[in-house]
Design a protein around this motif. Structure first.
Motif, PDB file in Angstrom:
ATOM      1  N   LEU A  13       1.177  16.143  10.550  1.00 55.40           N
ATOM      2  CA  LEU A  13       1.453  14.711  10.639  1.00 55.40           C
ATOM      3  C   LEU A  13       0.214  13.980  10.152  1.00 55.40           C
ATOM      4  O   LEU A  13      -0.869  14.107  10.728  1.00 55.40           O
ATOM      5  CB  LEU A  13       1.770  14.291  12.072  1.00 55.40           C
ATOM      6  N   LEU A  14       0.379  13.211   9.075  1.00 60.14           N
ATOM      7  CA  LEU A  14      -0.743  12.565   8.398  1.00 60.14           C
ATOM      8  C   LEU A  14      -0.557  11.047   8.391  1.00 60.14           C
ATOM      9  O   LEU A  14       0.491  10.555   7.984  1.00 60.14           O
ATOM     10  CB  LEU A  14      -0.834  13.088   6.960  1.00 60.14           C
ATOM     11  N   TYR A  15      -1.564  10.331   8.869  1.00 57.81           N
ATOM     12  CA  TYR A  15      -1.603   8.871   8.790  1.00 57.81           C
ATOM     13  C   TYR A  15      -2.775   8.463   7.908  1.00 57.81           C
ATOM     14  O   TYR A  15      -3.906   8.932   8.118  1.00 57.81           O
ATOM     15  CB  TYR A  15      -1.849   8.247  10.168  1.00 57.81           C
ATOM     16  N   VAL A  16      -2.535   7.568   6.935  1.00 57.63           N
ATOM     17  CA  VAL A  16      -3.604   6.992   6.117  1.00 57.63           C
ATOM     18  C   VAL A  16      -3.317   5.512   5.907  1.00 57.63           C
ATOM     19  O   VAL A  16      -2.169   5.083   5.916  1.00 57.63           O
ATOM     20  CB  VAL A  16      -3.746   7.701   4.747  1.00 57.63           C
ATOM     21  N   ARG A  17      -4.368   4.747   5.665  1.00 51.22           N
ATOM     22  CA  ARG A  17      -4.206   3.325   5.385  1.00 51.22           C
ATOM     23  C   ARG A  17      -3.503   3.126   4.042  1.00 51.22           C
ATOM     24  O   ARG A  17      -3.762   3.836   3.084  1.00 51.22           O
ATOM     25  CB  ARG A  17      -5.562   2.624   5.370  1.00 51.22           C
ATOM     26  N   SER A  18      -2.629   2.120   3.976  1.00 55.10           N
ATOM     27  CA  SER A  18      -1.771   1.885   2.807  1.00 55.10           C
ATOM     28  C   SER A  18      -2.262   0.700   1.975  1.00 55.10           C
ATOM     29  O   SER A  18      -2.482  -0.399   2.517  1.00 55.10           O
ATOM     30  CB  SER A  18      -0.340   1.608   3.267  1.00 55.10           C
ATOM     31  N   LEU A  19      -2.399   0.904   0.679  1.00 57.56           N
ATOM     32  CA  LEU A  19      -2.749  -0.189  -0.222  1.00 57.56           C
ATOM     33  C   LEU A  19      -1.605  -1.191  -0.323  1.00 57.56           C
ATOM     34  O   LEU A  19      -1.819  -2.402  -0.368  1.00 57.56           O
ATOM     35  CB  LEU A  19      -3.094   0.350  -1.614  1.00 57.56           C
ATOM     36  N   GLU A  20      -0.366  -0.687  -0.347  1.00 54.37           N
ATOM     37  CA  GLU A  20       0.783  -1.572  -0.496  1.00 54.37           C
ATOM     38  C   GLU A  20       0.935  -2.524   0.696  1.00 54.37           C
ATOM     39  O   GLU A  20       1.585  -3.567   0.581  1.00 54.37           O
ATOM     40  CB  GLU A  20       2.066  -0.751  -0.665  1.00 54.37           C
ATOM     41  N   ARG A  21       0.350  -2.170   1.828  1.00 51.55           N
ATOM     42  CA  ARG A  21       0.459  -3.006   3.030  1.00 51.55           C
ATOM     43  C   ARG A  21      -0.896  -3.602   3.421  1.00 51.55           C
ATOM     44  O   ARG A  21      -1.159  -3.877   4.593  1.00 51.55           O
ATOM     45  CB  ARG A  21       1.060  -2.188   4.166  1.00 51.55           C
TER      46      ARG A  21
END
Length: 253
Positions: A164-172
């Motif tokens: 399970l991977l969480y990363v910050r989103s450029l689109e958001r």
């Protein structure tokens, strides 16, 4: 921690699965930039971070509920241990921040905690069923370092294991907190720790003026994240947005 299960999980003793070059250079493994804008910051803010981060993200909670009892679970960059809630599993958590691990030791039960770098995990290959990698990868400052960290994660997973991977989103990025500063391109940011006057942590600059502690973040595009997973041989089973993050469930074939 309670009764240790390191015998299955770690080779021989703590660092025996890490090459001598990596072992002698763990500090070098952290770039000077990340040392200043990630590791030092988290050591300073650890206690306050702990008070403001008490529960898993909703999608993380759902994922945790799907893990079979008795699974071997590792969280890379576990912070204060808020996600290590499956006491019916064999749980491990690692982080580079000793102050955050001290918070985790107070919060978690039936969990082995240890200091380790995401780019050089001291763990046997194919030793865990599930890895949590929550808001860690975006703190690594180059494509090569992000690739290496994800390769390490896939290495320790068993075939059929899930990440399970969480990363910050450029689109958001419109959801990113105010006060953030770009570093030459929109996807490279320094984000202040709690700009709110009641909570901000500050340090004096060269002129003696107080400045907030800034944390480095790389913002991922959806396409970039998919490409990175393909490079390490993973299969994206789910990919969706949650708040200002991309969330991916990845399987090791």
């Amino acid at each position: 921690s309670t009764q240790s299960t390191w015998g299955h999980f770690l080779s021989g003793y703590f660092f025996s699965s890490v090459s001598h070059a990596v072992l002698c250079g763990l500090c070098e493994c952290m770039s000077a930039f990340e040392q200043e804008f990630v590791h030092t910051v988290y050591d300073v803010i650890a206690e306050h971070w702990d008070h403001t981060r008490s529960r898993p993200w909703p999608s993380c909670t759902q994922f945790l509920q799907s893990i079979p009892t008795g699974s071997f679970l590792l969280e890379v960059g576990c912070g204060n241990g808020r996600n290590l809630t499956r006491t019916d599993c064999v749980q491990f958590g690692c982080d580079t921040s000793q102050p955050l691990l001290s918070c985790a030791a107070q919060r978690t039960r039936r969990t082995d905690l240890f200091v380790a770098d995401a780019m050089a995990l001291p763990c046997r290959s194919g030793s865990v069923d599930v890895v949590l990698h929550i808001a860690v990868l975006h703190h690594l400052s180059t494509p090569q370092r992000r690739l290496q960290a994800l390769r390490e994660t896939m290495r320790v997973l068993l075939p059929g294991g899930r990440l399970l991977l969480y990363v910050r989103s450029l689109e958001r990025q419109q959801m990113i907190v105010r006060g953030a500063r770009t570093l030459g391109s929109p996807e490279e940011l320094l984000i202040p720790w709690n700009w709110h006057p009641k909570y901000k942590f500050v340090k004096p600059d060269e002129s003696g003026q107080d400045q907030p502690y800034m944390r480095y973040h790389h913002l991922f595009t959806e396409a970039e994240l998919k490409e990175l997973v393909l490079k390490v041989g993973g299969a994206v089973k789910e990919l969706f947005a949650e708040a200002d993050n991309w969330v991916a469930v990845i399987e090791k074939p």
